[in-house]
Scaffold this motif. Structure first.
Motif, mmCIF file in Angstrom:
data_model
loop_
_atom_site.group_PDB
_atom_site.id
_atom_site.type_symbol
_atom_site.label_atom_id
_atom_site.label_comp_id
_atom_site.label_asym_id
_atom_site.label_seq_id
_atom_site.Cartn_x
_atom_site.Cartn_y
_atom_site.Cartn_z
ATOM 1 N N GLU A 127 -67.149 -14.109 4.431
ATOM 2 C CA GLU A 127 -65.861 -15.450 3.753
ATOM 3 C C GLU A 127 -67.577 -16.416 4.728
ATOM 4 O OE1 GLU A 127 -62.420 -14.815 3.942
ATOM 5 O OE2 GLU A 127 -62.488 -14.380 1.527
ATOM 6 N N THR A 128 -67.252 -17.646 4.298
ATOM 7 C CA THR A 128 -67.973 -18.473 5.662
ATOM 8 C C THR A 128 -67.386 -19.093 7.280
ATOM 9 O OG1 THR A 128 -67.436 -20.238 3.778
ATOM 10 C CG2 THR A 128 -69.184 -19.608 3.858
ATOM 11 N N ASN A 129 -67.822 -19.609 7.496
ATOM 12 C CA ASN A 129 -66.549 -20.632 8.758
ATOM 13 C C ASN A 129 -66.023 -21.734 8.287
ATOM 14 O OD1 ASN A 129 -65.529 -21.841 10.984
ATOM 15 N ND2 ASN A 129 -67.751 -21.224 12.122
ATOM 16 N N LYS A 181 -60.268 -9.544 5.523
ATOM 17 C CA LYS A 181 -60.926 -10.253 5.771
ATOM 18 C C LYS A 181 -61.984 -10.511 6.231
ATOM 19 C CE LYS A 181 -59.600 -11.742 0.517
ATOM 20 N NZ LYS A 181 -59.497 -12.426 -0.745
ATOM 21 N N GLN A 200 -64.499 -12.795 8.703
ATOM 22 C CA GLN A 200 -64.992 -14.190 8.133
ATOM 23 C C GLN A 200 -65.892 -14.614 9.599
ATOM 24 O OE1 GLN A 200 -62.320 -18.156 10.128
ATOM 25 N NE2 GLN A 200 -61.534 -17.757 7.861
#
Length: 337
Positions: A70-72, A109, A111
């Motif tokens: 997942e994106t920051n 998840k 990240q």
């Protein structure tokens, strides 16, 4: 890496950020290798809720599917240069991934902490997996790292930097001084960039598009009228005026109190702010005089910094005021006679 280089890196990033990033990969490291990646390489596709991703021998390097990352959410960069991403993708296809991305586990998840360009380039190259190091980091540290990583890149525009500072200060309820200490950078760097956010949106758009520079934008800040700021910004672009010439132009406008092109009145924004604040300052001075029974002076600038001076007439008066300022302890200081 020499000791002096490592020490310099620690000072630049701050202890928490330097520890999170680790030391850069040596220049002579084999292609496809980095710190923490080698004989202990593992493939892991499911994050463990009971593990922080760190082993006794240091951070664990794993292989992740790119769509697992997942994106920051604290990434200040809004735009990524497509040509740069394509070039990096070709490099990764030819030479493999030289350095892993950094990730953390949030709600089970993965990240992203650092390395969004590498992640995007890996996806652009059509690769399904990417090497990553799993680290422990809270939101505040991740936000700081995102700021530092992008400050060191010259192509991040000043408004993105300023907005990242503002978001951090607002979310963590701190001052510019606090952020400067945590990032190990000068407070003036933060202050100068955040001041740009006071300009009209149209000028900020020009700055983000690279039509004018941060130096041009800063030179426009003392002008008190937005329409004249915008007119002058357009003139800078049309006539390709240098930063120094812009500073001289604005100084001339403020001195004459008029725009030579439009004939409109120009006020000095800084002086106007001081003038507007004067009644409140004088009222506060009077209130403090009543409290301390002595003359009180307040001097403040438009940024909220200043000096509070309480006058006293002799040693006895000094001790009286000191006791009022610190009622829990008797006065310990005296003025030498």
């Amino acid at each position: 890496m020499t000791k002096s280089t490592a020490a310099s890196k620690d000072r630049r990033l701050g202890k928490g950020l330097a520890a999170l990033l680790g030391e850069p990969m040596p220049e002579d490291a084999p292609i496809g290798m980095s710190a923490g990646f080698g004989e202990n390489q593992t493939s892991q596709n499911q994050p463990s809720s009971g593990s922080d991703g760190n082993s006794q021998n240091g951070p664990q390097t794993i292989l992740l599917e790119v769509d697992q990352v997942e994106t920051n959410p604290f990434q200040p960069r809004r735009e990524f240069n497509s040509d740069e991403i394509a070039s990096l993708a070709e490099s990764i296809k030819s030479h493999q991934q030289l350095q892993p991305i950094l990730v953390r586990i949030v709600d089970g998840k993965y990240q992203l902490i650092s390395g969004e360009r590498r992640l995007r380039a890996t996806m652009h190259a059509g690769l399904k997996e990417i090497r990553a190091e799993v680290r422990q980091a809270d939101d505040r540290l991740v936000a700081e790292l995102a700021i530092i990583e992008n400050l060191q890149r010259k192509d991040l525009n000043p408004i993105e930097k300023a907005l990242s500072f503002k978001r951090y200060i607002d979310e963590h309820h701190c001052r510019q001084d606090d952020l400067a200490k945590r990032l190990s950078i000068d407070r003036s760097t933060i202050a100068n960039l955040m001041r740009l956010l006071e300009l009209p949106e149209s000028i900020l758009d020009l700055l983000q598009a690279g039509r004018i520079t941060a130096g041009h934008a800063r030179a426009l800040l003392p002008i008190g009228e937005e329409d004249i700021q915008i007119h002058t910004a357009n003139r800078i672009m049309a006539e390709r005026i240098s930063v120094r010439a812009t500073e001289n132009l604005v100084a001339s406008m403020l001195k004459s109190e008029a725009d030579s092109e439009t004939g409109l009145k120009v006020t000095n924004r800084t002086r106007q702010k001081r003038k507007d604040n004067r009644p409140q300052i004088e009222a506060l001075q009077q209130d403090l005089r009543m409290v301390f029974g002595s003359k009180v002076e307040i001097k403040a600038n438009t940024r909220g910094r200043g000096k509070l001076t309480i006058h006293f007439s002799d040693n006895q008066d000094f001790e009286r005021i000191l006791a009022m300022l610190n009622p829990q302890q008797p006065p310990q200081l005296k003025i030498a006679g």
